[in-house]
Design an enzyme around this catalytic site. Structure first.
Site, PDB file in Angstrom:
ATOM      1  N   CYS A   1       0.826  -1.209   0.000  1.00 54.52           N
ATOM      2  CA  CYS A   1       0.000   0.000   0.000  1.00 54.52           C
ATOM      3  C   CYS A   1       0.864   1.265   0.000  1.00 54.52           C
ATOM      4  O   CYS A   1       2.063   1.218   0.270  1.00 54.52           O
ATOM      5  CB  CYS A   1      -0.918   0.000   1.211  1.00 54.52           C
ATOM      6  SG  CYS A   1      -2.149  -1.332   1.208  1.00 54.52           S
TER       7      CYS A   1
ATOM      8  N   CYS B   1      -4.196   0.559  -2.687  1.00 51.55           N
ATOM      9  CA  CYS B   1      -4.597   0.634  -1.284  1.00 51.55           C
ATOM     10  C   CYS B   1      -3.776   1.700  -0.577  1.00 51.55           C
ATOM     11  O   CYS B   1      -2.718   2.107  -1.052  1.00 51.55           O
ATOM     12  CB  CYS B   1      -4.439  -0.722  -0.592  1.00 51.55           C
ATOM     13  SG  CYS B   1      -2.781  -1.441  -0.720  1.00 51.55           S
TER      14      CYS B   1
END
Length: 290
Positions: A98, A179
């Protein structure tokens, strides 16, 4: 997937070099046909990616190429759908950490410089499929069981263009994986910096998941000499922000990212805005040293 900073920087420099060398070449092959020696290029890039970027992976480069051929060979040049590439993508699964996803539209050269300078960013071109097929052209032909090296249509000629379909699926996969905090780099020197018909506007934006993405950080960059057409508070960027809000995304937007300006000034240091930026940095440094 993990990689050292050295390997990440090497990959970004490599991709940037390919972009420069193949910019004119890609335009030529789009008219003449499939990129010559495409099989050797694609498989070679696959092995390079494994060795330099993801040594722990167990990708079968030959199998990926076979699945690519299954999707394209024997099909007309306007009849290859995203579904035709599914088996190929199944052979090359990837996950990304992420907070490293960088999306862009109409800012390609600057995007690569930005990703290389910031190091931790990863773009679609840094995925295995992006690395393998970047700047290549291909199409098949119904009458033959090989690729067409003489003539391929432009992307705009048909929706099921074999190159467009691959990048559409790759873009969707990349966005679905996104993400944490993601960054979007847009060109404020053109009308419709956010274009619903672009790959970001038509595929990637709709594939982002507000349950996985914490913030969408928009960075609007203009050419040093202008024109200054769009910004966070004007033009199509406002439409993008409204879409993000309606889907429940949190967002930020900046018009004057210092790192982006410095990267532009490295390429064109004689611009007056670069002198202003340099004076500002020197003033800040003097205050800090005091």
């Amino acid at each position: 997937m993990t990689s050292t900073r050295t390997l990440g920087t090497f990959v970004m420099i490599n991709v940037t070099i390919w972009f420069i060398l193949l910019q004119l070449y890609g335009q030529l092959t789009a008219q003449l046909g499939t990129t010559p020696n495409i099989k050797h290029i694609v498989i070679g890039r696959c092995y390079s990616y494994i060795a330099l970027v993801d040594p722990s992976s167990r990708y079968d480069c030959e199998e990926i190429w076979r699945q690519f051929e299954e999707a394209v060979v024997g099909q007309s040049s306007c009849n290859v759908t995203v579904e035709d590439y599914h088996q190929m993508f199944y052979a090359m699964p990837q996950t990304w950490p992420c907070d490293r996803f960088l999306f862009w539209s109409k800012t390609r050269a600057l995007m690569h410089s930005y990703a290389a300078a910031r190091r931790h960013f990863w773009t679609l071109e840094d995925t295995l499929v992006g690395f393998m097929f970047n700047d290549l052209v291909w199409c098949g032909q119904e009458e033959d069981h090989g690729l067409d090296f003489s003539s391929c249509p432009e992307w705009s000629a048909c929706r099921n263009h074999p190159v467009y379909s691959l990048w559409r699926q790759a873009s969707q996969n990349f966005a679905e994986m996104a993400c944490g905090n993601i960054t979007v780099l847009l060109n404020g020197s053109i009308v419709s910096a956010f274009n619903r018909k672009s790959m970001f506007g038509s595929v990637e934006l709709d594939s982002l998941n507000p349950q996985r993405v914490d913030y969408v950080n928009i960075k609007v960059v203009t050419n040093l000499e202008g024109p200054y057409i769009e910004s966070c508070s004007h033009g199509s960027i406002v439409d993008l922000i409204q879409i993000l809000q309606s889907r429940g995304f949190r967002w930020t937007c900046t018009d004057n990212d210092q790192t982006l300006m410095i990267l532009q000034c490295i390429q064109d240091p004689k611009q007056s805005s670069c002198r202003t930026c340099a004076n500002s940095l020197l003033h800040r440094k003097s205050l800090t040293s005091d």
